[in-house]
Write a protein that holds these residues in place. Structure first.
Motif, mmCIF file in Angstrom:
data_model
loop_
_atom_site.group_PDB
_atom_site.id
_atom_site.type_symbol
_atom_site.label_atom_id
_atom_site.label_comp_id
_atom_site.label_asym_id
_atom_site.label_seq_id
_atom_site.Cartn_x
_atom_site.Cartn_y
_atom_site.Cartn_z
ATOM 1 N N GLU A 40 14.028 25.104 72.579
ATOM 2 C CA GLU A 40 13.571 25.668 71.304
ATOM 3 C C GLU A 40 13.402 24.581 70.242
ATOM 4 N N SER A 56 5.367 31.097 63.787
ATOM 5 C CA SER A 56 6.514 30.840 62.905
ATOM 6 C C SER A 56 7.768 30.537 63.727
ATOM 7 N N LEU A 58 10.567 31.984 63.471
ATOM 8 C CA LEU A 58 11.173 33.255 63.861
ATOM 9 C C LEU A 58 10.560 33.758 65.162
ATOM 10 N N HIS A 59 9.228 33.588 65.266
ATOM 11 C CA HIS A 59 8.551 34.011 66.494
ATOM 12 C C HIS A 59 9.027 33.172 67.691
ATOM 13 N N ARG A 61 11.995 31.801 67.941
ATOM 14 C CA ARG A 61 13.354 32.230 68.270
ATOM 15 C C ARG A 61 13.348 33.522 69.109
ATOM 16 N N LYS A 62 12.502 34.493 68.710
ATOM 17 C CA LYS A 62 12.438 35.739 69.468
ATOM 18 C C LYS A 62 11.943 35.494 70.893
ATOM 19 N N SER A 63 10.960 34.602 71.009
ATOM 20 C CA SER A 63 10.444 34.295 72.345
ATOM 21 C C SER A 63 11.496 33.590 73.196
ATOM 22 N N THR A 64 12.253 32.690 72.538
ATOM 23 C CA THR A 64 13.317 31.974 73.262
ATOM 24 C C THR A 64 14.390 32.944 73.755
ATOM 25 N N GLU A 65 14.797 33.860 72.875
ATOM 26 C CA GLU A 65 15.816 34.838 73.255
ATOM 27 C C GLU A 65 15.319 35.737 74.382
ATOM 28 N N LYS A 66 14.058 36.124 74.337
ATOM 29 C CA LYS A 66 13.495 36.962 75.387
ATOM 30 C C LYS A 66 13.466 36.233 76.728
#
Length: 210
Positions: A40, A56, A58-59, A61-66
């Motif tokens: 990330e 962004s 935030l996007h 981070r969400k992709s990394t978590e997914k």
């Protein structure tokens, strides 16, 4: 994780195989999380100069978590298979294998009743030992008392020998003969003392009445 206690394996290794697998699982999981944080960070650095791309942090981070969740699910499935294989083939002791410290049980098997009888015998021997220790202490105490009495008897004997020597030196007779000679005189002296005491009591009584 396996729920089999695997106590025999724990006796051999010094730890339970499940504990070993849990530590391996935790180490792999920590490494996976660290790797995804590093990925990330690299992606965010690559996108710092590309503001026009519209992606962004935030996007990211969400992709990394997914993606991390996807990897974890697959990792758990693969690790479950690896754990099962290691617990069965590597970290388990076959049923026909006997540890060296347990071979004595095979050579000298004991039933529950025999073991209880052995425990009872040991308890009886312990009680006998305590009784013998107590008896020994009592004998030592008695011996000390006998030593004291013997010392007193030796003093009396020395005194008797001294009196015997005095009697022979001054009266030319033995202590026994002197004692026999003095006994009537001592008896008369005791009678006189008693007579004096009685007269003294009567006088005191007469003075009190007066």
């Amino acid at each position: 994780m396996s729920v089999n206690p695997m106590a025999y394996e724990a006796q051999f290794f010094g730890f339970t195989p499940q504990t070993c697998m849990l530590r391996v699982y935790t180490a792999f999981q920590d490494y996976l999380f660290d790797m995804m944080l590093l990925v990330e960070t690299v992606i965010l650095k690559k996108l710092e100069g590309l503001s026009e791309c519209g992606i962004s942090p935030l996007h990211i981070r969400k992709s990394t978590e997914k993606f991390l969740l996807f990897l974890k699910e697959n990792f758990d499935e693969l690790f479950g298979k690896m754990e099962e294989m290691l617990l069965q083939l590597v970290l388990s002791i076959p049923k026909n294998v006997l540890l060296p410290e347990d071979k004595v049980h095979k050579d000298y098997p004991y039933s529950k009743e025999q073991f209880q009888a052995l425990q009872d015998e040991i308890r009886q021997l312990q009680e006998q030992y305590k009784a013998e220790v107590s008896a020994g202490q009592a004998l030592r105490a008695e011996l000390e008392e006998q030593k004291v009495v013997q010392a007193e008897l030796e003093k009396i004997l020395q005194c008797s020998v001294g009196l015997e020597n005095i009697c022979r030196e001054h009266w030319n007779c033995s202590f026994r003969e002197s004692f026999a000679f003095l006994t009537p005189s001592l008896k008369k002296l005791q009678d006189k003392l008693k007579d004096i005491e009685e007269k003294s009591k009567k006088m005191k009584k007469h003075d009190t009445v007066s």
